[in-house]
Design a protein around this motif. Structure first.
Motif, PDB file in Angstrom:
ATOM      1  N   ARG A   1      -9.330   3.881   2.701  1.00  0.00           N
ATOM      2  CA  ARG A   1      -8.960   3.029   1.570  1.00  0.00           C
ATOM      3  C   ARG A   1      -9.941   1.869   1.436  1.00  0.00           C
ATOM      4  O   ARG A   1     -10.339   1.473   0.329  1.00  0.00           O
ATOM      5  N   GLY A   2     -10.368   1.302   2.572  1.00  0.00           N
ATOM      6  CA  GLY A   2     -11.330   0.207   2.533  1.00  0.00           C
ATOM      7  C   GLY A   2     -12.668   0.659   1.979  1.00  0.00           C
ATOM      8  O   GLY A   2     -13.304  -0.049   1.188  1.00  0.00           O
ATOM      9  N   ALA A   3     -13.095   1.869   2.376  1.00  0.00           N
ATOM     10  CA  ALA A   3     -14.367   2.390   1.867  1.00  0.00           C
ATOM     11  C   ALA A   3     -14.281   2.703   0.378  1.00  0.00           C
ATOM     12  O   ALA A   3     -15.236   2.490  -0.377  1.00  0.00           O
ATOM     13  N   ALA A   4     -13.121   3.192  -0.058  1.00  0.00           N
ATOM     14  CA  ALA A   4     -12.961   3.549  -1.462  1.00  0.00           C
ATOM     15  C   ALA A   4     -12.939   2.333  -2.372  1.00  0.00           C
ATOM     16  O   ALA A   4     -13.307   2.421  -3.543  1.00  0.00           O
TER      17      ALA A   4
ATOM     18  N   GLU B   1       0.831  -1.193   0.000  1.00  0.00           N
ATOM     19  CA  GLU B   1       0.000   0.000   0.000  1.00  0.00           C
ATOM     20  C   GLU B   1       0.877   1.258   0.000  1.00  0.00           C
ATOM     21  O   GLU B   1       1.653   1.480   0.932  1.00  0.00           O
ATOM     22  N   PRO B   2       0.788   2.112  -1.033  1.00  0.00           N
ATOM     23  CA  PRO B   2       1.639   3.309  -1.088  1.00  0.00           C
ATOM     24  C   PRO B   2       1.492   4.224   0.133  1.00  0.00           C
ATOM     25  O   PRO B   2       2.458   4.879   0.537  1.00  0.00           O
ATOM     26  N   HIS B   3       0.291   4.260   0.718  1.00  0.00           N
ATOM     27  CA  HIS B   3       0.087   5.154   1.856  1.00  0.00           C
ATOM     28  C   HIS B   3       0.888   4.724   3.077  1.00  0.00           C
ATOM     29  O   HIS B   3       1.166   5.554   3.949  1.00  0.00           O
ATOM     30  N   LEU B   4       1.241   3.441   3.163  1.00  0.00           N
ATOM     31  CA  LEU B   4       2.113   3.014   4.264  1.00  0.00           C
ATOM     32  C   LEU B   4       3.439   3.753   4.185  1.00  0.00           C
ATOM     33  O   LEU B   4       3.957   4.243   5.196  1.00  0.00           O
ATOM     34  N   TRP B   5       3.992   3.846   2.989  1.00  0.00           N
ATOM     35  CA  TRP B   5       5.306   4.473   2.831  1.00  0.00           C
ATOM     36  C   TRP B   5       5.230   5.982   2.999  1.00  0.00           C
ATOM     37  O   TRP B   5       6.181   6.601   3.509  1.00  0.00           O
TER      38      TRP B   5
ATOM     39  N   ASP C   1     -10.448  10.328  -4.674  1.00  0.00           N
ATOM     40  CA  ASP C   1     -11.241   9.109  -4.832  1.00  0.00           C
ATOM     41  C   ASP C   1     -10.570   7.934  -4.143  1.00  0.00           C
ATOM     42  O   ASP C   1     -11.247   7.053  -3.607  1.00  0.00           O
ATOM     43  N   ALA C   2      -9.238   7.911  -4.152  1.00  0.00           N
ATOM     44  CA  ALA C   2      -8.507   6.799  -3.550  1.00  0.00           C
ATOM     45  C   ALA C   2      -8.734   6.709  -2.056  1.00  0.00           C
ATOM     46  O   ALA C   2      -8.523   5.648  -1.442  1.00  0.00           O
ATOM     47  N   LEU C   3      -9.177   7.822  -1.431  1.00  0.00           N
ATOM     48  CA  LEU C   3      -9.461   7.845   0.000  1.00  0.00           C
ATOM     49  C   LEU C   3     -10.936   8.129   0.265  1.00  0.00           C
ATOM     50  O   LEU C   3     -11.299   8.696   1.297  1.00  0.00           O
ATOM     51  N   ASP C   4     -11.758   7.743  -0.667  1.00  0.00           N
ATOM     52  CA  ASP C   4     -13.210   7.893  -0.538  1.00  0.00           C
ATOM     53  C   ASP C   4     -13.614   9.351  -0.342  1.00  0.00           C
ATOM     54  O   ASP C   4     -14.557   9.654   0.390  1.00  0.00           O
ATOM     55  N   ARG C   5     -12.834  10.257  -0.950  1.00  0.00           N
ATOM     56  CA  ARG C   5     -13.087  11.698  -0.855  1.00  0.00           C
ATOM     57  C   ARG C   5     -13.041  12.204   0.577  1.00  0.00           C
ATOM     58  O   ARG C   5     -13.627  13.249   0.901  1.00  0.00           O
ATOM     59  N   ARG C   6     -12.328  11.498   1.424  1.00  0.00           N
ATOM     60  CA  ARG C   6     -12.248  11.904   2.842  1.00  0.00           C
ATOM     61  C   ARG C   6     -10.995  12.718   3.106  1.00  0.00           C
ATOM     62  O   ARG C   6      -9.976  12.533   2.453  1.00  0.00           O
TER      63      ARG C   6
ATOM     64  N   HIS D   1     -10.971  -8.249  -2.043  1.00  0.00           N
ATOM     65  CA  HIS D   1      -9.659  -8.230  -1.404  1.00  0.00           C
ATOM     66  C   HIS D   1      -9.538  -9.435  -0.482  1.00  0.00           C
ATOM     67  O   HIS D   1     -10.489  -9.825   0.183  1.00  0.00           O
ATOM     68  N   SER D   2      -8.319  -9.989  -0.433  1.00  0.00           N
ATOM     69  CA  SER D   2      -8.085 -11.121   0.464  1.00  0.00           C
ATOM     70  C   SER D   2      -7.832 -10.657   1.893  1.00  0.00           C
ATOM     71  O   SER D   2      -7.997 -11.407   2.840  1.00  0.00           O
ATOM     72  N   VAL D   3      -7.426  -9.391   2.039  1.00  0.00           N
ATOM     73  CA  VAL D   3      -7.113  -8.853   3.352  1.00  0.00           C
ATOM     74  C   VAL D   3      -7.884  -7.556   3.546  1.00  0.00           C
ATOM     75  O   VAL D   3      -7.817  -6.650   2.707  1.00  0.00           O
ATOM     76  N   GLY D   4      -8.631  -7.444   4.657  1.00  0.00           N
ATOM     77  CA  GLY D   4      -9.441  -6.272   4.916  1.00  0.00           C
ATOM     78  C   GLY D   4      -8.616  -5.060   5.298  1.00  0.00           C
ATOM     79  O   GLY D   4      -7.454  -5.164   5.701  1.00  0.00           O
TER      80      GLY D   4
END
Length: 459
Positions: A376-379, A246-250, A452-457, A385-388
Motif C-alpha cells: 500500500r505504501g509503494a502504491a 485502511e480497508p485491508h485491515l478489516w 493497482d491498490a497494492l502496487d500490482r503485487r 501521508h501523515s502516517v507511513g
C-alpha cells in the motif's frame, strides 16, 4: 566519522532507577552489538514465559469444565460452553487496552502487573471448584477473569517489537507468539495428570489452579529482576487511527478470525467435544494418572504456526493462506463424514489435520499484514501521508490480533447453538466449511490478483 557517530549513539544508552533505559535504538548496529542484543534477548525470554502462563490461564477452564460434573457440579451443556468461551470474549476485548499499556506503564512494569493479575483467576478457580453448590454466576465471573491471560499476548507483542531491529523482529515476534500459544497445549496436558495423580476416589480439581501460582510468582519476580522499560516505547495513536481507516485491515482481521479464531476456539472446546462425542476416550489412565489427548490439537496448531510463516516467506502469504483455508475446509468435511461412523481415531486425526491447517494459516496471515501495508505504501508513494505504511502496518498487527481472538468466543457458541437446535454438531461444522471456503475465496480474489491498490503485487 561513521564509527564515531555510532559510538556516540551507543554511549547515549542510559540506565535509570526502576530499570528504565533511555536512548534505545535497536537499528543502531553499534548499540545492538555492544549490548543491545543481550538486553533484548533477556527481555524476550521473560516475556515468552509470562505470555506462556497467560495462555495457560486463558485456556484453563477448557479442560477444567469437563471435570466439573464428576466433582458434583450440575451444569447444562450450554452452561459449559459459556464457561469455555467467556474467557476468549474477555481476552479479545482486553487486547485493545493491553496494546497501549506498555507505552503507558513500561514493558517491564506492565509485564509484572499483567502476570500478577493472573493470580486472580488461578486462585479463584482453585477455590470455587470446592463448592459444587456455588451459583453459576460465580463460576461465570471467575471463568471470565481467565480472559486476563488472553490480553497478555497483545502487550507482550507490543513490548517485544520495541526491543528488536526490523531485520530480527519477525523471528522474535514469532518466537514470542509460539511460546504463548503452546501454553494452551501444556495446560490441557498437565491438568488432567495433576488432578488425578494420587487421587483415590475424588478428583483434586483445585490443583488445576494452584499448580500455576508458583510459576506466576516466578514470572512476576523475573520481570522485576531482569526485564527493562524503554522510554522510547511510545503508543502510535496516529498510526492506529490511520490503520483503522485502511480497508485491508478489516479484510485481514476477517481472515485472522478464520485462522487464529479457529485455532483458539477449537483449542478451547476440543476437550468438551471429545467428552461429548467419545466419552470413553475423554481420558486415558496411566497408573493413577489420567491423560487427555485434547492437548494434541493445541500442540500441533502451535508448532505449525512458524512453518506457516516460513512457507509464506518462500511462496507468498496469500497463496499459503488460501491453501490453509482449503485444507481447513477439507479437514472439516472429513470430520463430518467421520462422526456418524463412530471412530474416535478418525475423529482425532481429522481434528489434528484441522489444527495443523489453522496453525499454518495463522503464520501465513500474520506474515501478510506487513507485506500488504508495504505494498500500500509503494502504491501511494506519490501521495502525501501523515502516517507511513510501516507505522500503519505495526499498528494493524496489534488490532488484527485482538479482533481475531473473538473467534475463540464464536466457535464454541456456534457449536453450542448447533447442539441446542439440532442435537448434534454437524450443522456447526458445515457452517465452518462454508466460512473457510468463503474466506479462501476472499483471500484469493483480493491478494492473488495483481491490483493497482497494492502496487500490482501478490502478497
Amino acid at each position: 566519522m561513521i564509527q564515531a557517530a555510532t559510538t556516540d549513539r551507543t554511549a547515549q544508552l542510559r540506565f535509570r532507577p526502576g530499570r528504565w533505559i533511555d536512548g534505545w535504538d535497536a537499528e543502531d548496529a553499534g548499540q545492538w552489538e555492544s549490548g543491545g542484543r543481550a538486553i533484548a534477548q533477556r527481555n524476550l525470554a521473560w516475556s515468552v514465559f509470562a505470555e506462556f502462563l497467560g495462555f495457560v490461564i486463558w485456556q484453563l477452564w477448557s479442560i477444567t469444565v469437563v471435570m466439573l460434573p464428576e466433582a458434583g457440579f450440575s451444569l447444562t451443556s450450554a452452561q459449559q460452553f459459556w464457561l469455555i468461551s467467556v474467557a476468549s470474549l474477555v481476552g479479545a476485548t482486553l487486547r485493545f487496552p493491553y496494546t497501549f499499556a506498555v507505552a503507558r506503564f513500561g514493558g517491564r512494569n506492565w509485564t509484572m502487573i499483567s502476570a500478577a493479575l493472573l493470580l486472580i483467576p488461578a486462585i479463584g478457580l482453585a477455590i470455587v471448584v470446592n463448592f459444587p453448590d456455588a451459583p453459576y454466576a460465580v463460576l461465570l465471573v471467575i471463568a471470565a477473569l481467565g480472559g486476563l491471560g488472553g490480553g497478555n499476548f497483545a502487550s507482550s507483542m507490543a513490548n517485544i517489537t520495541f526491543f528488536f531491529p526490523q531485520r530480527e523482529k519477525g523471528y522474535a515476534l514469532g518466537l514470542n507468539a509460539a511460546g504463548g500459544n503452546i501454553g494452551a497445549a501444556v495446560a490441557q496436558f498437565l491438568v488432567p495428570i495433576v488432578v488425578t495423580l494420587g487421587a483415590a476416589a475424588t478428583l483434586r480439581i483445585e490443583l488445576a489452579g494452584w499448580i500455576w501460582v508458583p510459576l506466576i510468582v516466578v514470572a512476576v519476580w523475573g520481570a522485576w529482576r531482569y526485564m527493562d522499560n524503554l522510554s522510547e516505547a511510545k503508543s502510535d495513536t496516529a498510526g492506529t487511527a490511520a490503520a483503522l481507516r485502511e480497508p485491508h485491515l478489516w479484510i485481514m482481521a476477517l481472515l485472522y478470525v478464520g485462522t487464529f479464531g479457529s485455532f483458539i476456539g477449537f483449542a478451547g472446546v476440543f476437550p468438551k467435544l471429545i467428552a461429548d462425542v467419545f466419552p470413553q476416550f475423554s481420558t486415558f489412565h496411566i497408573g493413577s494418572a489420567a491423560v487427555s489427548l485434547a492437548f494434541l490439537g493445541a500442540l500441533v496448531g502451535s508448532l505449525a504456526r512458524p512453518y506457516g510463516g516460513r512457507l509464506a516467506d518462500r511462496f507468498g502469504g496469500a497463496i499459503v493462506a488460501v491453501c490453509a483455508f482449503a485444507a481447513m475446509a477439507a479437514a472439516t468435511v472429513a470430520l463430518i463424514l467421520a462422526l456418524p461412523r463412530g471412530g474416535f481415531w478418525a475423529f482425532l486425526a481429522c481434528f489434528v489435520a484441522l489444527f495443523c491447517a489453522t496453525g499454518i494459516g495463522n503464520g501465513a496471515t500474520y506474515r501478510m499484514i506487513p507485506a500488504i501495508f508495504a505494498a500500500r505504501g509503494a502504491a501511494t508513494a506519490g501521495e502525501v501521508h501523515s502516517v507511513g505504511a510501516r507505522r500503519q502496518g505495526a499498528a494493524a498487527l496489534g488490532l488484527i490480533s485482538a479482533i481475531g481472538a473473538y473467534g475463540g468466543f464464536l466457535v464454541p457458541q456456534v457449536l453450542n447453538l448447533s447442539q441446542q437446535s439440532t442435537g448434534s454438531y454437524a450443522l456447526a461444522f458445515w457452517c465452518f466449511v462454508g466460512c473457510y471456503l468463503a474466506l479462501g475465496l476472499i483471500a484469493a480474489a483480493v491478494y492473488l490478483v495483481p491490483r493497482d491498490a497494492l502496487d500490482r503485487r501478490i502478497v
